[in-house]
Design a protein around this motif. Structure first.
Motif, short mmCIF file in Angstrom:
data_model
loop_
_atom_site.label_atom_id
_atom_site.label_comp_id
_atom_site.label_asym_id
_atom_site.label_seq_id
_atom_site.Cartn_x
_atom_site.Cartn_y
_atom_site.Cartn_z
N VAL A 10 -13.84 71.83 17.35
CA VAL A 10 -12.62 71.42 16.67
C VAL A 10 -12.87 71.63 15.18
CG1 VAL A 10 -11.12 69.48 16.05
CG2 VAL A 10 -11.91 69.74 18.41
N THR A 11 -12.06 72.46 14.56
CA THR A 11 -12.23 72.75 13.14
C THR A 11 -11.37 71.80 12.32
OG1 THR A 11 -12.69 75.09 13.58
CG2 THR A 11 -12.01 74.51 11.35
N VAL A 12 -12.04 71.03 11.46
CA VAL A 12 -11.32 70.15 10.55
C VAL A 12 -11.44 70.73 9.14
CG1 VAL A 12 -11.61 68.09 11.96
CG2 VAL A 12 -13.32 68.63 10.24
N TYR A 13 -10.44 70.51 8.33
CA TYR A 13 -10.45 71.07 6.98
C TYR A 13 -9.93 70.03 6.00
CZ TYR A 13 -5.65 71.86 8.52
OH TYR A 13 -4.39 71.68 9.04
N LEU A 68 -9.84 80.87 8.25
CA LEU A 68 -10.50 80.15 9.35
C LEU A 68 -9.90 78.77 9.56
CD1 LEU A 68 -14.22 81.14 8.76
CD2 LEU A 68 -12.67 82.00 10.51
N ALA A 69 -9.46 78.13 8.48
CA ALA A 69 -8.83 76.81 8.61
C ALA A 69 -7.45 76.93 9.24
CB ALA A 69 -8.73 76.13 7.26
N GLN A 74 -3.72 73.14 2.77
CA GLN A 74 -4.40 71.85 2.85
C GLN A 74 -5.90 71.94 3.06
OE1 GLN A 74 -2.44 69.27 5.68
NE2 GLN A 74 -0.41 69.86 5.02
N ASP A 75 -6.47 73.14 3.03
CA ASP A 75 -7.90 73.24 3.37
C ASP A 75 -8.79 72.75 2.23
OD1 ASP A 75 -8.94 75.68 1.73
OD2 ASP A 75 -7.09 76.40 2.64
N GLN A 76 -8.32 72.78 0.99
CA GLN A 76 -9.08 72.32 -0.18
C GLN A 76 -10.43 73.03 -0.31
OE1 GLN A 76 -8.94 68.06 0.78
NE2 GLN A 76 -7.53 67.77 -0.94
N PRO A 145 -6.74 68.44 11.73
CA PRO A 145 -6.91 67.06 11.28
C PRO A 145 -5.72 66.14 11.59
CG PRO A 145 -7.77 68.54 9.62
CD PRO A 145 -7.11 69.40 10.66
N MET A 146 -4.50 66.67 11.61
CA MET A 146 -3.35 65.83 11.94
C MET A 146 -3.39 65.40 13.41
SD MET A 146 -0.26 67.63 9.78
CE MET A 146 -0.70 69.31 10.22
N VAL A 147 -3.78 66.32 14.30
CA VAL A 147 -3.93 65.98 15.71
C VAL A 147 -5.07 64.99 15.90
CG1 VAL A 147 -4.58 66.90 17.97
CG2 VAL A 147 -2.90 68.11 16.58
#
Length: 254
Positions: A10-13, A68-69, A74-76, A145-147
């Motif tokens: 799971v990719t979080v950003y 990739l994000a 919103q990846d910052q 991240p929202m999920v």
């Protein structure tokens, strides 16, 4: 068999979600990717957190991080790949269920694009002990991240099955011998009264479009949740909860 990173992480950003993942000892973070333009206290905080956990940090261009994000706004400039230990490609998951034997219930998400709904469904279905939750790569909100937030972090350990589309999942499940049921507010058969087999797949469609046209040919039964007081239907995440725990009730009462 080589498994795509999208089928095991799971990719979080964003700075806060990445730091939260690094600070959670229950999570295994495979790597952090930081934009080469990231400097200052925020970047240092991430580098320090990664070092404390022994997590490798890769530098990449800001554009590479955005790609990739999958969310350039919103990846910052930072992302992290978090190991999802129960995530599998659909075909691998079905083989594992076959080897295990016994009953098996699988949810298929079809056209559900609201992250909050996907997150709540992952939380509910995991809590109910559903054996697999198909989250296709196309047509459904990405596990981002929202999920993760909507799932209260359960998304990291949910039994997610990955494939390209809901139609592909329906075809594969049908070929593996799973009868496929779909929820529809207008279906004559109630989820409470239906004679459901111990092994089945259930499709949840979007609230606006319902079950997609390419999934419908695979559906063998249509189910509704009885409504009172003129209420037409439930939010899809609420409907998923009703369905999942009705399946649990049947399992526990034999």
């Amino acid at each position: 068999m080589d498994v795509s990173p999208k089928d095991k992480f799971v990719t979080v950003y964003g700075r806060k979600p990445v730091l939260e993942a690094l600070d959670d000892p229950r999570l295994e973070v495979d790597k952090v990717m930081l934009a080469d333009t990231a400097r200052g206290p925020a970047a240092r905080e991430i580098l320090d957190a990664a070092r404390r956990r022994g997590v490798a940090v890769q530098r990449a261009t800001a554009q590479r991080v955005k790609v990739l994000a999958g969310n350039g706004k919103q990846d910052q400039g930072v992302l992290a790949d978090v190991v999802a230990p129960r995530m599998r490609p659909l075909d691998v998951g079905l083989r594992e269920l076959e080897r295990r034997g016994g009953p098996g219930n699988v949810l298929v998400l079809d056209g559900i694009t609201t992250p909050a709904n996907v997150g709540m469904i992952l939380r509910t279905a995991t809590a109910a002990g559903v054996d697999g939750i198909v989250v296709p790569r196309r047509g459904v909100a990405s596990i981002d991240p929202m999920v993760v937030k909507a799932s209260a972090g359960v998304a990291f350990r949910a039994p997610v099955l990955r494939c390209a589309t809901a139609a592909e999942a329906a075809a594969a499940l049908a070929a593996a011998g799973y009868p496929i049921y779909a929820l529809d507010a207008n279906a004559k058969q109630s989820v409470y009264a239906a004679d459901l087999p111990k092994r089945a797949a259930f499709v949840l469609g979007s609230e606006t479009a319902g079950i997609s046209d390419d999934v419908r040919p695979h559906v063998t039964g249509w189910l509704s949740i009885p409504m009172a007081a003129g209420v037409e239907s439930l939010n899809v995440a609420s409907a998923a909860a009703v369905l999942c725990f009705e399946v649990v009730r049947r399992r526990t009462t034999g």
